[in-house]
Design an enzyme around this catalytic site. Structure first.
Site: not given
Ligand code: NOJ
Ligand code: CA
Length: 573
Positions: A100, A207, A259, A333-334
């Site tokens: 990541d 990310d 992402e 995880h989000d």
């Molecule tokens: C996306 C990540 O998946 C998340 O967990 C994070 O808080 C934000 N980007 C900021 O890096």
């Protein structure tokens, strides 16, 4: 040594949330040796790549997405030697490790930011510093430069008295954004990616990478300021910056995924069409906002399946037309757990009848689409939302900020708790449930965050290699993608399932004389699908995979009756 899967459309990626996967030293936090100890499990499931969430040194304000050193291992998770061992052991099993890369922002504790704070000109230019609005001089902050709100709530600007400037942070205030217009910043980040590539890593997840190029002019956005993300997303130089990073770090053609926050189809085609030499796949989140009331994550609504179907259809057919590739996923995880979200808390919460059916429908729906499927740890065993009963059981900064906002807007504590229970990212961060023993076999110590109560029934031991389980279904779907060209490389077309099937996602795949018809019901009640719009003739097809033991197909009327949360794929050769 088994070869890595280089035909990415045949590959399946598994995401490990390092902090919650497997703890080997009893400190309640997952670690790198823990992942190594589970490689045989992952190999047996059949996955090809393993995406690891950040394990770099970090003050953990945002669980490791606030990186203070890009090229080291946080001692909490192990050592560099542990990492090298993990890469080598994974490689031996034909599994590639993906890292990541959090390159949009650093932590305030990163050396670059610390040196910027000390006033070093070079490092001040690494970040985005601005004067306050209406400020009369360096001692007067004035107002934040714009009304932009950060992702976790509150202003996206923080005042630094020492510098007499505000810095931009699109995420937590401990995560200052880097200024990618500065070539020195881009050089540094190329070196980070190269460093890990040279350690034998096989791929990368980037990310929020479509937020790296900020608008030329910083101006207020209408409304409360949270719309700034659309203003910043897919900015003027994003494709140029990405191409440069990919080329200079030597990762073109590797397994990569970006992402993408608040993105659109046109840009995602560009990010992933191989001719552009940017990325392999993209995550977009439009299909996961269909239960946000009026677009507000912190206001509950039942998922709008018709809307979700339209989004899938646009993205599947649109990416196909533009030669791009989607990452296929429900969980990470989000995100709260999809099985709870799309199956209804009451229905799967106590693991009533539909839990396993919902899990299988979710799996079948994405795994047979065009693109690259991602499994988030625990999804293969049907991990549910956490079901916490008090706010102090949560850990996530975004949850706390929004809980406070909900209270300040007049919600009672009970109402606010209900909402964060549905929406908190912590739902996706609870420890992996390996066994029915204490703490689900994740740790011998005290886990850093609690587990759903139902882990005595929802765990790997209860599912693995048993006929009919969700785990076995996942394994079957992974294997099917490798065996059937029509799944990995077929064309995709969305099918109209007719008026009696309002909550059904229906699509077709096709390759040289072979067709699949995929029907997935997100309905808790039975419904009747008309297959008239499909090229697949029920009389000449057979069931490839489904989540009930039989099917209720009627070739004469060209209809299929789907039971609650039934999903099935017919194949016609
Ligand atoms: C996306 C990540 O998946 C998340 O967990 C994070 O808080 C934000 N980007 C900021 O890096
Ligand atoms: Ca540990």
């Amino acid at each position: 040594m088994p070869e890595l899967e280089r035909d990415f459309r045949k590959a399946v990626v598994y995401q490990v949330y390092v902090k919650s996967f497997c703890d080997t030293n009893g400190d309640g936090l997952g670690d790198l040796p823990g992942i190594t100890s589970k490689l045989d499990y992952l190999k047996h499931l059949g996955i090809d790549y393993l995406w690891l969430t950040p394990f770099y040194p970090s003050p953990q304000r945002d669980n490791g997405y606030d990186v203070s050193d890009y090229c080291a291992v946080d001692p909490t998770y192990g050592t560099m030697a542990d990492f090298e061992e993990l890469v080598a052991q994974a490689r031996k099993r034909g599994i590639g490790i993906m890292l990541d890369m959090v390159l949009c922002h650093t932590s305030v504790k990163h050396e670059w930011f610390r040196r910027a704070l000390m006033g070093e000109e070079r490092y001040r230019n690494y970040y985005i510093l601005r004067d306050g609005r209406g400020s009369t001089g360096p001692d007067d902050p004035g107002e934040p430069p714009t009304n932009w709100q950060c992702v976790f709530g509150g202003s996206a600007w923080e005042w630094v008295p020492r510098l007499g400037k505000w810095y931009l942070h699109l995420h937590d205030r401990s995560q200052p954004d880097l200024d990618w217009r500065n070539p020195e910043v881009r050089d540094e980040l190329v070196n980070v990616v190269r460093f890990w590539r040279e350690k034998g890593v096989s791929g990368f997840r980037f990310d929020v990478v479509n937020l790296i190029s900020k608008p030329e002019v910083f101006e207020d956005v209408p409304g409360s300021g949270s719309a700034c993300r659309s203003l910043v997303a897919d900015g003027p130089h994003v494709h140029e910056f990405l191409k440069e990073l990919v080329e200079r770090s030597g990762i073109d053609g590797m397994m990569t995924v970006g992402e993408m926050a608040s993105t659109n189809l046109k840009n995602c085609v560009r990010y992933t069409n191989p001719a552009e030499h940017e990325l392999g796949q993209v995550f977009n989140f439009h299909h996961l906002k269909v239960d946000y009331k009026d677009g507000n994550k912190w206001a509950l609504q039942e998922p709008d399946i018709a809307k979700m179907r339209a989004i899938f259809s646009t993205w599947q057919e649109g990416m196909q037309m533009g030669g791009g590739t989607n990452a296929l996923f429900w969980c990470n995880h989000d995100q709260p757990r999809a099985i709870t979200r799309f199956g209804g808390r009451e229905r799967v919460g106590e693991l009533g009848g539909s839990w396993e059916k919902v899990g299988k429908t979710l799996a079948l729906c994405t795994h047979l689409m065009q693109g690259v499927p991602y499994i988030f740890q625990g999804e293969e065993i049907g991990t549910t939302n956490a079901g916490f009963t008090a706010i102090d059981q949560f850990r996530d900064v975004e949850t706390f900020n929004n809980y406070r906002t909900l209270l300040s807007e007049g919600k009672t504590e009970a109402e606010a708790l209900t909402i964060v229970n549905e929406r908190s990212r912590d739902n996706g961060r609870t420890p992996m449930q390996w066994t029915a023993e204490k703490n689900a076999g994740f740790t011998t110590g005290k886990p850093w965050i609690g587990l759903p109560d139902n882990y005595d029934r929802v765990n790997v031991e209860a599912e693995i290699d048993k006929p009919g389980t969700l785990w076995s279904f996942y394994r079957e779907l992974i294997a099917l993608r490798k065996e059937h060209e029509v799944i990995s490389h077929g064309t995709v077309r969305f099918v109209d399932a007719g008026p009696a099937a309002p909550k059904v996602v229906a699509y077709e795949r096709g390759v040289a004389g072979e067709h699949l018809l995929v029907l997935c019901s997100f309905d808790g009640a039975p419904c009747r699908v008309s297959c008239e719009d499909s090229v697949v003739d029920l009389a000449r097809s057979e069931v490839l995979v489904g989540n009930y033991d039989d099917v209720q197909a009627d070739a004469a009327s060209d209809t299929v009756t789907l039971r609650p949360y039934e999903s099935v794929a017919f194949i016609q050769r």
